[in-house]
Motif scaffolding. Structure first.
Motif, mmCIF file in Angstrom:
data_model
loop_
_atom_site.group_PDB
_atom_site.id
_atom_site.type_symbol
_atom_site.label_atom_id
_atom_site.label_comp_id
_atom_site.label_asym_id
_atom_site.label_seq_id
_atom_site.Cartn_x
_atom_site.Cartn_y
_atom_site.Cartn_z
ATOM 1 N N ARG A 135 0.831 -1.200 0.000
ATOM 2 C CA ARG A 135 0.000 0.000 0.000
ATOM 3 C C ARG A 135 0.874 1.262 0.000
ATOM 4 O O ARG A 135 1.819 1.376 0.786
ATOM 5 C CB ARG A 135 -0.939 0.017 1.220
ATOM 6 N N THR A 150 -3.076 -8.463 -15.501
ATOM 7 C CA THR A 150 -3.347 -9.081 -14.197
ATOM 8 C C THR A 150 -2.444 -8.517 -13.105
ATOM 9 O O THR A 150 -2.900 -8.190 -12.005
ATOM 10 C CB THR A 150 -3.159 -10.606 -14.283
ATOM 11 N N GLN A 153 -3.229 -4.772 -12.251
ATOM 12 C CA GLN A 153 -4.552 -4.646 -11.643
ATOM 13 C C GLN A 153 -4.555 -5.134 -10.198
ATOM 14 O O GLN A 153 -5.118 -4.473 -9.318
ATOM 15 C CB GLN A 153 -5.576 -5.422 -12.469
ATOM 16 N N GLU A 154 -3.907 -6.265 -9.949
ATOM 17 C CA GLU A 154 -3.925 -6.806 -8.589
ATOM 18 C C GLU A 154 -3.059 -5.972 -7.645
ATOM 19 O O GLU A 154 -3.446 -5.718 -6.491
ATOM 20 C CB GLU A 154 -3.459 -8.259 -8.593
ATOM 21 N N THR A 156 -2.500 -2.813 -7.903
ATOM 22 C CA THR A 156 -3.299 -1.599 -7.666
ATOM 23 C C THR A 156 -4.377 -1.874 -6.634
ATOM 24 O O THR A 156 -4.629 -1.045 -5.743
ATOM 25 C CB THR A 156 -3.931 -1.109 -8.982
ATOM 26 N N ARG A 157 -5.020 -3.033 -6.738
ATOM 27 C CA ARG A 157 -6.047 -3.400 -5.754
ATOM 28 C C ARG A 157 -5.453 -3.483 -4.347
ATOM 29 O O ARG A 157 -6.125 -3.152 -3.362
ATOM 30 C CB ARG A 157 -6.677 -4.737 -6.144
ATOM 31 N N ARG A 158 -4.179 -3.885 -4.254
ATOM 32 C CA ARG A 158 -3.512 -3.974 -2.957
ATOM 33 C C ARG A 158 -3.059 -2.605 -2.449
ATOM 34 O O ARG A 158 -2.486 -2.525 -1.363
ATOM 35 C CB ARG A 158 -2.314 -4.926 -3.053
#
Length: 263
Positions: A135, A150, A153-154, A156-158
């Motif tokens: 983060r 993938t 995106q992942e 960024t999600r974290r």
């Protein structure tokens, strides 16, 4: 005598982009006694000019916590750009390579990279402990133009601040209609080695539906379950899934194919 032995073992079509990686795989196959043909299904070219925003990424490389190379080609093209801006690499960065070949290429630049081991995919990188709690950390992904999203995106999600640096483009080789199928038939190919999903997609583009049907009984070695699923949908039914796209994994999968055919 060598030709007779090679013909008995099988005729293999290597489809990696032209260059060192293709040459190494071809040499390893020949050492094992196979007859080898090469037809790249991807053509790689350095991007002629980077946009201003991506030049800024290079100028501020020292502000990233993580730099990820998603292929050995990304190292080849990306490190040329990085060295143009950083004659001496910044310290304190975490460097990552998607696999052993990519890591070995980074070693030539004095970089010791973290790899995901045998799982040489975006998913393998995402499983690394250093990329779990990211983060507000800055991540640079060095890659080719396009491709899977993938990883970005992942991360960024974290909560990571992810930027991508495309440093080369991939294109379809220029071949007249029917030429690839004619070559495969003329050469008597037993197995086609595919090392990426994009390579498989280009194989489908270069083969007409009728040609794909005619060649579907040829052995197809692919680097992952994802690509195996793509091949099944395309109509191929003699598919062996390697552990990854490395030379060693491809050679092991070829031995599995030979066992399956009773040779």
């Amino acid at each position: 005598m060598v030709t007779e032995i090679a013909s008995a073992l099988g005729r293999i079509l290597v489809t990696r982009p032209a260059g060192d990686a293709s040459d190494r795989l071809c040499a390893a196959l020949k050492m094992d006694g196979y007859e080898v043909f090469s037809q790249p299904l991807l053509v790689l070219k350095r991007l002629p000019q980077l946009p201003v925003a991506q030049c800024q990424m290079l100028l501020h490389l020292d502000l990233y916590q993580h730099v990820i190379f998603i292929s050995s080609n990304a190292v080849h093209f990306g490190m040329a750009l990085i060295e143009d801006h950083w004659p001496q690499l910044p310290v304190g960065l975490n460097w990552y390579a998607i696999g052993a070949a990519t890591a070995a290429r980074l070693e030539h630049f004095g970089i010791e990279a973290v790899t995901p081991g045998s799982v040489m995919t975006s998913e393998g990188l995402l499983a690394l402990s250093l990329l779990q709690n990211v983060r507000d950390q800055r991540v640079l992904i060095v890659k080719g133009q396009g491709g899977r999203e993938t990883l970005a995106q992942e991360l960024t999600r974290r909560g990571a601040l992810v930027e991508e640096l495309p440093c080369y483009c991939r294109s379809l080789p220029e071949m007249p209609a029917g030429e690839l199928a004619a070559n495969v038939t003329q050469w008597g190919i037993d197995v086609i080695m595919i090392t990426s999903g994009e390579g498989l997609s280009n194989l489908q583009v270069l083969l007409s539906p009728a040609e794909t049907t005619k060649l579907k009984r040829i052995g197809l070695i692919v680097p992952s379950q994802r690509v195996a699923h793509m091949a099944q949908i395309a109509g191929f039914d003699q598919i062996v899934t390697a552990e990854n796209a490395s030379d060693l994994a491809m050679l092991r999968a070829l031995k599995e194919w030979r066992r399956g055919t009773g040779e």
